[in-house]
Design a protein around this motif. Structure first.
Motif, PDB file in Angstrom:
ATOM      1  N   VAL A  44       9.015   8.280 -56.554  1.00 31.69           N
ATOM      2  CA  VAL A  44      10.145   8.875 -57.163  1.00 31.69           C
ATOM      3  C   VAL A  44      10.919   8.989 -55.722  1.00 31.69           C
ATOM      4  O   VAL A  44      12.091   7.310 -55.437  1.00 31.69           O
ATOM      5  CB  VAL A  44      10.826   9.648 -57.235  1.00 31.69           C
ATOM      6  CG1 VAL A  44      12.782  10.369 -57.208  1.00 31.69           C
ATOM      7  CG2 VAL A  44      10.246   9.962 -59.083  1.00 31.69           C
ATOM      8  N   ILE A  45      10.330   9.065 -54.418  1.00 32.52           N
ATOM      9  CA  ILE A  45      11.077   8.637 -53.100  1.00 32.52           C
ATOM     10  C   ILE A  45      10.740   7.447 -52.560  1.00 32.52           C
ATOM     11  O   ILE A  45      11.852   6.611 -52.094  1.00 32.52           O
ATOM     12  CB  ILE A  45      10.436   9.955 -51.948  1.00 32.52           C
ATOM     13  CG1 ILE A  45      10.530  11.132 -52.912  1.00 32.52           C
ATOM     14  CG2 ILE A  45      10.671   9.432 -50.732  1.00 32.52           C
ATOM     15  CD1 ILE A  45      10.393  11.857 -51.451  1.00 32.52           C
ATOM     16  N   ARG A  46       9.850   6.515 -53.248  1.00 33.39           N
ATOM     17  CA  ARG A  46       9.505   5.167 -52.409  1.00 33.39           C
ATOM     18  C   ARG A  46      11.045   4.400 -53.533  1.00 33.39           C
ATOM     19  O   ARG A  46      11.002   2.890 -52.283  1.00 33.39           O
ATOM     20  CB  ARG A  46       7.689   5.045 -52.868  1.00 33.39           C
ATOM     21  CG  ARG A  46       7.346   4.075 -51.469  1.00 33.39           C
ATOM     22  CD  ARG A  46       5.946   3.697 -51.934  1.00 33.39           C
ATOM     23  NE  ARG A  46       5.232   5.044 -52.190  1.00 33.39           N
ATOM     24  CZ  ARG A  46       4.293   5.810 -52.936  1.00 33.39           C
ATOM     25  NH1 ARG A  46       4.304   5.512 -54.045  1.00 33.39           N
ATOM     26  NH2 ARG A  46       3.571   6.483 -52.639  1.00 33.39           N
ATOM     27  N   ALA A  47      10.927   4.350 -54.864  1.00 33.33           N
ATOM     28  CA  ALA A  47      11.547   3.925 -54.962  1.00 33.33           C
ATOM     29  C   ALA A  47      13.142   4.269 -54.837  1.00 33.33           C
ATOM     30  O   ALA A  47      13.794   3.090 -54.530  1.00 33.33           O
ATOM     31  CB  ALA A  47      11.472   4.827 -57.079  1.00 33.33           C
ATOM     32  N   SER A  87      16.499   0.470 -45.096  1.00 32.79           N
ATOM     33  CA  SER A  87      16.762   1.308 -43.665  1.00 32.79           C
ATOM     34  C   SER A  87      17.960   2.017 -44.255  1.00 32.79           C
ATOM     35  O   SER A  87      18.184   3.215 -44.261  1.00 32.79           O
ATOM     36  CB  SER A  87      16.328   0.473 -42.944  1.00 32.79           C
ATOM     37  OG  SER A  87      18.447  -0.312 -42.746  1.00 32.79           O
ATOM     38  N   THR A  88      19.744   1.554 -44.381  1.00 35.19           N
ATOM     39  CA  THR A  88      20.779   2.243 -44.875  1.00 35.19           C
ATOM     40  C   THR A  88      20.358   3.066 -46.266  1.00 35.19           C
ATOM     41  O   THR A  88      20.861   4.524 -45.575  1.00 35.19           O
ATOM     42  CB  THR A  88      21.363   0.878 -45.407  1.00 35.19           C
ATOM     43  OG1 THR A  88      21.410  -0.300 -44.299  1.00 35.19           O
ATOM     44  CG2 THR A  88      22.671   2.027 -45.551  1.00 35.19           C
ATOM     45  N   SER A  89      19.575   2.831 -47.155  1.00 35.44           N
ATOM     46  CA  SER A  89      19.337   3.745 -48.777  1.00 35.44           C
ATOM     47  C   SER A  89      18.544   4.853 -47.636  1.00 35.44           C
ATOM     48  O   SER A  89      18.847   5.798 -48.146  1.00 35.44           O
ATOM     49  CB  SER A  89      18.706   2.729 -49.451  1.00 35.44           C
ATOM     50  OG  SER A  89      18.394   3.647 -50.563  1.00 35.44           O
ATOM     51  N   ALA A  90      17.772   4.272 -46.788  1.00 25.13           N
ATOM     52  CA  ALA A  90      16.361   5.800 -46.257  1.00 25.13           C
ATOM     53  C   ALA A  90      17.350   6.413 -45.556  1.00 25.13           C
ATOM     54  O   ALA A  90      16.997   7.491 -45.979  1.00 25.13           O
ATOM     55  CB  ALA A  90      15.036   4.816 -45.543  1.00 25.13           C
ATOM     56  N   GLN A  91      18.313   5.891 -44.975  1.00 25.45           N
ATOM     57  CA  GLN A  91      18.992   6.555 -43.742  1.00 25.45           C
ATOM     58  C   GLN A  91      19.802   7.411 -44.531  1.00 25.45           C
ATOM     59  O   GLN A  91      19.988   8.572 -44.434  1.00 25.45           O
ATOM     60  CB  GLN A  91      19.751   6.114 -43.075  1.00 25.45           C
ATOM     61  CG  GLN A  91      20.170   6.823 -42.064  1.00 25.45           C
ATOM     62  CD  GLN A  91      19.373   7.913 -40.732  1.00 25.45           C
ATOM     63  OE1 GLN A  91      18.768   7.250 -40.412  1.00 25.45           O
ATOM     64  NE2 GLN A  91      19.053   9.071 -40.425  1.00 25.45           N
ATOM     65  N   ALA A  92      20.211   7.309 -45.498  1.00 27.55           N
ATOM     66  CA  ALA A  92      21.365   7.831 -46.207  1.00 27.55           C
ATOM     67  C   ALA A  92      20.880   9.552 -46.824  1.00 27.55           C
ATOM     68  O   ALA A  92      20.681   9.889 -46.981  1.00 27.55           O
ATOM     69  CB  ALA A  92      22.388   7.761 -47.599  1.00 27.55           C
TER      70      ALA A  92
END
Length: 188
Positions: free
Chosen positions: A122-125, A131-136
């Motif tokens: 779920v986290i990988r998806a 990177s913007t999504s990952a940082q949020a």
């Protein structure tokens, strides 16, 4: 009993004679056994002839002593069996306990690993958008105690949509948490 021994001696003598005729190397052994049995029959006959008859009181005393000796042996053997049974039961219980603990540990470990694999997917998806999504997501996780927030999902803060999916109203902190305030007042 004397008659049975006499018959056994006669059978041994016949077997020894047959063995001699057939040149069996055990013929002397059978003859020796027959002679020994004959000597025992004679000895038993002499002992019975010289034995004094027992009166009722002597027989009762002999029976009492025999019962007492048997009871003592029984108690000694039962105590040994009881100790042995206790040790075997204790070892069996310890093995069962260790097997249960080991099985529970392995089950819990595999369940935890499966949950981590599912959460990782779920986290990988969620992070696949860059990177913007990952940082949020990283900021949201760092600022909020997700387990604590989800624990507050009960009562009126939970509702369901027409398809039956449930939702919960909890605060999602967008800013950093303020530093803890030092307690005021006298210290004891």
């Amino acid at each position: 009993m004397g008659e049975a021994m006499r018959q056994a001696r006669a059978d041994l003598e016949a077997a020894a004679e047959t063995a001699r005729v057939e040149r069996d190397p055990l013929a002397p052994v059978l003859a020796g056994l027959s002679s020994s049995l004959g000597a025992m029959v004679a000895l038993q006959a002499r002992m019975e002839a010289s034995r004094e008859p027992l009166d009722a009181k002597a027989r009762a005393e002999m029976t009492r002593q025999l019962v007492q000796a048997c009871r003592a042996d029984f108690v000694r053997l039962a105590a040994g069996q009881s100790r042995r049974l206790a040790v075997v039961s204790g070892v069996g219980a310890a093995v069962l306990l260790l097997a249960t603990l080991g099985g529970g540990y392995l089950w819990g470990r595999s369940k935890e690993a499966a949950e981590v694999r599912a959460a990782s997917g779920v986290i990988r998806a969620a992070l696949s958008e860059g990177s913007t999504s990952a940082q949020a997501w990283a900021d949201a996780i760092r600022r909020n105690d997700l387990v604590g927030l989800l624990a507050r999902c009960e009562g009126r803060s939970v509702w369901a949509d027409p398809t039956g999916r449930r939702a919960c109203a909890v605060p999602l902190w967008l800013d950093e948490a303020p530093p803890p305030v030092a307690p005021t007042g006298p210290r004891s």
